[in-house]
Design a protein around this motif. Sequence first.
Motif, short mmCIF file in Angstrom:
data_model
loop_
_atom_site.label_atom_id
_atom_site.label_comp_id
_atom_site.label_asym_id
_atom_site.label_seq_id
_atom_site.Cartn_x
_atom_site.Cartn_y
_atom_site.Cartn_z
N SER A 140 0.86 -1.18 0.00
CA SER A 140 0.00 0.00 0.00
C SER A 140 0.90 1.23 0.00
O SER A 140 2.05 1.17 0.45
CB SER A 140 -0.93 0.02 1.23
N TYR A 141 0.39 2.34 -0.51
CA TYR A 141 1.19 3.55 -0.69
C TYR A 141 0.50 4.71 0.02
O TYR A 141 -0.62 5.09 -0.33
CB TYR A 141 1.34 3.84 -2.19
N VAL A 142 1.18 5.25 1.02
CA VAL A 142 0.65 6.36 1.81
C VAL A 142 1.33 7.65 1.36
O VAL A 142 2.56 7.71 1.28
CB VAL A 142 0.86 6.13 3.32
N PHE A 143 0.53 8.67 1.06
CA PHE A 143 1.04 9.97 0.63
C PHE A 143 0.77 10.99 1.74
O PHE A 143 -0.31 11.01 2.33
CB PHE A 143 0.34 10.43 -0.65
N GLY A 144 1.76 11.82 2.01
CA GLY A 144 1.58 12.83 3.04
C GLY A 144 2.86 13.59 3.32
O GLY A 144 3.89 13.39 2.68
N ARG A 145 2.78 14.45 4.32
CA ARG A 145 3.92 15.29 4.70
C ARG A 145 4.83 14.61 5.72
O ARG A 145 6.00 15.01 5.88
CB ARG A 145 3.39 16.62 5.26
#
Length: 522
Positions: A85-90
């Motif tokens: 799974s791929y988590v996008f964020g700061r």
Amino acid sequence: MTTGDEESGGTGEKGRLSTPGRPSRSRTQQSVPASSPPAGDRASDTRGERSRPEPQAREYREPKALRVQREGIEELTVRLYPDRSYVFGRAPECTVVFPHDAVSRQHGRLAFREDHRWVYRDLNSRNGSYLGREEEQGVLDPRLHFQRLGPSCDQVLEVGDVVLLGNGKSRVTLLAEVPPGQVVGPRAKREDSPATVQLERSIERCARHHLPVFLRGDSGTGKTFIAREIHNRSGLEGNFVILNCGRLPQDPAALQSELLGHVKGAYTGASIARVGKLYSANGGTLFLDEVEFLPRLAQDFLVDVLEGSGSLAPLGAPADFREPPPRFRLISASKAPLRQTDLRQDLAQRLAAGDFIILPTLEERREDIPNLVETFLHRLKVEQQYDAELTREAIAFLRGASWPGQIRELESTVRTVVAREVAHQELEGIERQRTLVTLEAVKSYLEQRELGFGGTTSAPVKRTTQPSVESVAVVRKRPGDLTEQDIRGALDKHQGNKTRAALELGIALNTLKARMKALGIE
């Protein structure tokens, strides 16, 4: 059942129709419509919302890669793997970091659902996620023409979809293929070791045929990575599917669901149809990881399926169910030779009826450690925006250290020391800049890990039968009351090891360093 034993086994059968109720890779399930935000979620911001065509009216176009665009940062291409799974964020721990204030710390997640669809979920971000198409980007503010996604709702995505994170400058685009010429890391600055050169030749050889491949190597040597490389270079159209043999269910029904899938309503809680692992690998590669731990029941089931003597029906399918067997490339991996495992003889023979690769340990390829460190640092920079380098002394120390956890342990060490140093800069109020990881920083981490984990990075302290004056425990004092004699005694007792001396004195390592500086102790 046909596997990769034959030359033609690497390609899936195209154009065949799916049986109703059967999870299929070729089309979207009629029983599983794409998620859409509830009315209550859209009420707060309806800017630019519009109805989106339902994808089940046509063939589902499965993406294979992501194009990541971030303001002021070089464009990045990420290959998609169904088992991840791929988590996008700061936040630094995200899979891909977007260093922009409009992006939340954990903004959204892309995952491969069991009905064989990539789905995006907004993780309750502050500024929202917006969905549109590539051809809709040429406007001043694309959010006006994109659909805002509700939080905590799965949205099916396919090739050509674009997700905006918070604003129009942070976006991910789903691609049909990985662009040619993409490289994972920088070109190596040093020559590879003979063991690595031989390994590279073995990968290229296996990528040019479709025979089964057996990988043998210690834990952490990169068996999964090598299997992925063989698949990626083989040019197969299907997915790379991992079957962790040590975690398969023992129950026959659950095992059938895992391998062959189930139809909607097959059991209580089966709200959507599921594509089994074997059919997920159709036209691609099935990777049997830790095959030595395959339970006996699963061995019997797998042999029946591989030989075509067992039922290929998903759990809950009607009695007259018929579907062609999946065709895939078979790669298996083990830490032990096949003859030393408890596998059935006929199964072991089938796994051995192809090519073999014996993975070298890190001790056999120490010359590669500087190249590996450079690769890890490059990934940290492009994915998590950590711009760091290790001093020559630090790299030399890593090259000479013991790595029982092999490459996995080395990578974990590099990632951790970099994250620790970046965090230290932030604590000290130092403006973000290129981080230099010193030998002392590497040693400090490994020593602390040894104390907490019980590792073998250094020899244990020898104890004498009759304690000397120096070996008597130091009386605990407040940090400000520690004298030069107290500190020197603790350092001498532990051969200059500051971490052990700090534990002996009952103070933090940073406190010890500050006290040493105040007392003029080198």
